[in-house]
Design a protein around this motif. Structure first.
Motif, short mmCIF file in Angstrom:
data_model
loop_
_atom_site.label_atom_id
_atom_site.label_comp_id
_atom_site.label_asym_id
_atom_site.label_seq_id
_atom_site.Cartn_x
_atom_site.Cartn_y
_atom_site.Cartn_z
N VAL A 27 0.87 -1.22 0.02
CA VAL A 27 0.08 -0.02 -0.03
C VAL A 27 0.95 1.34 -0.01
CG1 VAL A 27 -1.74 1.37 1.33
CG2 VAL A 27 -1.71 -1.07 1.32
N PRO A 28 0.85 2.05 -0.88
CA PRO A 28 1.75 3.24 -1.09
C PRO A 28 1.19 4.17 0.12
CG PRO A 28 0.40 2.76 -3.04
CD PRO A 28 -0.10 2.02 -2.19
N VAL A 29 2.34 4.81 0.84
CA VAL A 29 2.40 5.66 1.95
C VAL A 29 1.58 6.77 1.52
CG1 VAL A 29 3.92 7.27 3.55
CG2 VAL A 29 4.69 4.90 2.81
N SER A 30 1.69 7.12 0.32
CA SER A 30 0.97 8.57 0.15
C SER A 30 -0.66 8.06 0.22
CB SER A 30 1.09 8.88 -1.25
OG SER A 30 0.85 8.06 -2.26
N ASP A 31 -1.13 7.05 -0.15
CA ASP A 31 -2.54 6.64 0.16
C ASP A 31 -2.71 6.59 1.30
OD1 ASP A 31 -2.64 6.31 -2.61
OD2 ASP A 31 -2.75 4.20 -2.55
N LEU A 43 4.36 10.16 8.50
CA LEU A 43 4.07 8.90 8.38
C LEU A 43 5.24 7.77 7.95
CD1 LEU A 43 1.73 6.74 8.63
CD2 LEU A 43 1.66 7.03 6.06
N GLU A 44 6.34 8.29 7.01
CA GLU A 44 7.49 7.71 6.76
C GLU A 44 8.51 7.53 8.18
OE1 GLU A 44 8.78 6.17 4.34
OE2 GLU A 44 7.76 6.47 2.65
N GLN A 45 8.34 8.69 8.81
CA GLN A 45 9.12 8.54 10.11
C GLN A 45 8.35 7.73 11.09
OE1 GLN A 45 9.01 12.41 11.83
NE2 GLN A 45 10.32 12.02 13.64
N GLY A 65 5.57 0.60 -1.58
CA GLY A 65 4.72 0.86 -0.29
C GLY A 65 5.11 0.07 1.04
N TYR A 66 3.98 -0.35 1.46
CA TYR A 66 4.26 -1.07 2.81
C TYR A 66 3.27 -2.26 2.74
CZ TYR A 66 7.87 1.95 4.84
OH TYR A 66 9.09 2.53 5.10
#
Length: 157
Positions: A27-31, A43-45, A65-66
């Motif tokens: 899932v992309p972080v931006s989503d 969120l990345e942090q 993503g993650y």
């Protein structure tokens, strides 16, 4: 129970990841950031200590993503809070108590409370949170089951 705002945001992000990821699909972080109204950099942090603890796994590339590194059933709230080093799960030290019966009694009582809290947090999993969220009629933007997208790996590689 009071949680730091970072811990609350990380829990929301993990729940979002659990709700929106299909088997082996990142899932992309931006989503996640858009749905949870969080900054992408923030969120990345938050995801860094979760990655270090083995709770999430990053995927690189255009479709990156993650994903959850383990099944949601195997990720307890206690593991999440410990990974984020939340004060709610840090042992409370009351300093030197030798020879003071009242202080020792307070330390013992707080120790018992901490043990009960750890037991309760250990018994509650990310899958439990996901089931509660899916049962909520206000949940409109998340699929009720996986999205159906899956990355296929040829067995000859």
């Amino acid at each position: 129970m009071r949680l730091r705002s970072q811990t609350h945001a990380a829990l929301r992000a993990l729940l979002d990841l659990s709700l929106h990821s299909a088997t082996h699909a990142p899932v992309p972080v931006s989503d996640i950031a858009r749905r949870q109204e969080l900054g992408t950099a923030f969120l990345e942090q938050l995801l860094r200590p979760l990655k270090k603890a083995g709770l999430v796994a990053p995927w690189r590339g255009m479709k990156g993503g993650y994903t959850l590194a383990r099944p949601a059933e195997d990720i307890s709230l206690l593991a999440i809070l410990k990974a984020l080093d939340d004060p709610a799960v840090r042992p409370a030290g009351l300093g030197e108590t030798l020879g003071r019966a009242a202080s020792q009694a307070a330390v013992e009582a707080l120790g018992e409370i901490e043990a009960h809290l750890a037991q309760a947090l250990g018994a509650l999993s990310l899958a439990d949170l996901r089931r509660r969220a899916q049962a909520n009629p206000d949940l409109r933007d998340a699929p009720r089951v996986g999205t159906g997208f899956q990355i296929w790996w040829p067995s000859t590689w």
